[in-house]
Design a protein around this motif. Structure first.
Motif, PDB file in Angstrom:
ATOM      1  N   ALA A  17       0.826  -1.210   0.000  1.00  0.00           N
ATOM      2  CA  ALA A  17       0.000   0.000   0.000  1.00  0.00           C
ATOM      3  C   ALA A  17       0.861   1.262   0.000  1.00  0.00           C
ATOM      4  O   ALA A  17       0.578   2.220  -0.735  1.00  0.00           O
ATOM      5  CB  ALA A  17      -0.947  -0.004   1.194  1.00  0.00           C
ATOM      6  N   ALA A  18       1.910   1.269   0.802  1.00  0.00           N
ATOM      7  CA  ALA A  18       2.794   2.440   0.851  1.00  0.00           C
ATOM      8  C   ALA A  18       3.546   2.609  -0.469  1.00  0.00           C
ATOM      9  O   ALA A  18       3.717   3.734  -0.947  1.00  0.00           O
ATOM     10  CB  ALA A  18       3.777   2.303   2.012  1.00  0.00           C
ATOM     11  N   GLU A  20       2.482   1.582  -3.420  1.00  0.00           N
ATOM     12  CA  GLU A  20       1.485   2.044  -4.393  1.00  0.00           C
ATOM     13  C   GLU A  20       1.257   3.551  -4.268  1.00  0.00           C
ATOM     14  O   GLU A  20       1.161   4.257  -5.272  1.00  0.00           O
ATOM     15  CB  GLU A  20       0.150   1.331  -4.173  1.00  0.00           C
ATOM     16  N   GLU A  21       1.161   4.023  -3.034  1.00  0.00           N
ATOM     17  CA  GLU A  21       0.953   5.452  -2.814  1.00  0.00           C
ATOM     18  C   GLU A  21       2.105   6.269  -3.390  1.00  0.00           C
ATOM     19  O   GLU A  21       1.884   7.281  -4.050  1.00  0.00           O
ATOM     20  CB  GLU A  21       0.768   5.749  -1.323  1.00  0.00           C
ATOM     21  N   ARG A  22       3.328   5.812  -3.162  1.00  0.00           N
ATOM     22  CA  ARG A  22       4.488   6.536  -3.700  1.00  0.00           C
ATOM     23  C   ARG A  22       4.480   6.490  -5.227  1.00  0.00           C
ATOM     24  O   ARG A  22       4.771   7.496  -5.882  1.00  0.00           O
ATOM     25  CB  ARG A  22       5.794   5.942  -3.152  1.00  0.00           C
ATOM     26  N   ARG A  24       1.879   6.347  -7.144  1.00  0.00           N
ATOM     27  CA  ARG A  24       0.860   7.314  -7.582  1.00  0.00           C
ATOM     28  C   ARG A  24       1.402   8.740  -7.498  1.00  0.00           C
ATOM     29  O   ARG A  24       1.154   9.557  -8.384  1.00  0.00           O
ATOM     30  CB  ARG A  24      -0.402   7.176  -6.732  1.00  0.00           C
ATOM     31  N   GLN A  25       2.151   9.034  -6.433  1.00  0.00           N
ATOM     32  CA  GLN A  25       2.703  10.383  -6.265  1.00  0.00           C
ATOM     33  C   GLN A  25       3.633  10.755  -7.413  1.00  0.00           C
ATOM     34  O   GLN A  25       3.650  11.904  -7.845  1.00  0.00           O
ATOM     35  CB  GLN A  25       3.455  10.482  -4.946  1.00  0.00           C
ATOM     36  N   MET A  47      -0.506  -2.388 -10.486  1.00  0.00           N
ATOM     37  CA  MET A  47      -1.319  -1.190 -10.594  1.00  0.00           C
ATOM     38  C   MET A  47      -1.888  -1.102 -12.008  1.00  0.00           C
ATOM     39  O   MET A  47      -1.309  -1.645 -12.956  1.00  0.00           O
ATOM     40  CB  MET A  47      -0.476   0.048 -10.265  1.00  0.00           C
ATOM     41  N   GLN A 135       7.590   2.561   5.322  1.00  0.00           N
ATOM     42  CA  GLN A 135       6.290   2.515   5.994  1.00  0.00           C
ATOM     43  C   GLN A 135       6.244   1.435   7.062  1.00  0.00           C
ATOM     44  O   GLN A 135       5.702   1.626   8.132  1.00  0.00           O
ATOM     45  CB  GLN A 135       5.180   2.265   4.961  1.00  0.00           C
TER      46      GLN A 135
END
Length: 141
Positions: A17-18, A20-22, A24-25, A47, A135
């Motif tokens: 999850a962490a 994936e967030e990065r 996306r950023q 993704m 994370q």
């Protein structure tokens, strides 16, 4: 993370999850694999629009980091042309000597697992992998 010999599913999912967030950023869809300390897959995410050919690369980066207990790119110094062990990347069913694989170690240095990320440039893959691992240690505090 005391007395652990490997990461578990919940931790692996938090790492994914962490990461994936990065991803996306930075705007780059990634394939993200998390393995336990024995090199067995715990969690995986592809993704939307992540490159299909990068699935196996993400898995191999995580495997490389488990087998050599370090960042996947460290293997390059050994297997590069003129290096002390050329073609090492052809062993163990195939290894990846580029950034994107990061070993996960406890505070004593014991191997708990690894993350492998692929889908962008090696520097992007490495950044996303490190964000995932960071994370895990933020949650442990």
């Amino acid at each position: 993370m005391e007395d652990e010999v490997s990461i578990g599913l919940q931790q692996a999912q938090a790492i994914v999850a962490a990461a994936e967030e990065r991803a996306r950023q930075i705007g780059v869809p990634m394939n993200i694999a998390v393995m336990d300390g024995g090199g067995h897959l715990l969690a995986f995410a592809r993704m939307d629009r992540a490159i299909l050919g990068s699935i196996d690369i993400a898995l191999a980066k995580a495997k490389t980091s488990v087998l050599f207990n370090g960042p996947s790119e460290n293997l390059w110094e050994f297997c590069k042309p003129g290096g002390p062990a050329p073609a090492t990347e052809l062993t163990n069913g195939g290894l990846i000597p580029y950034a994107g694989g990061v070993a996960i170690n406890d505070e004593d240095g014991s191997l708990l697992g690894a993350i492998g990320v692929s889908g962008g440039l090696p520097v992007q893959d490495g950044d996303v992998a490190r964000a995932g691992v960071a994370q895990l240690f933020q949650e442990a505090k």
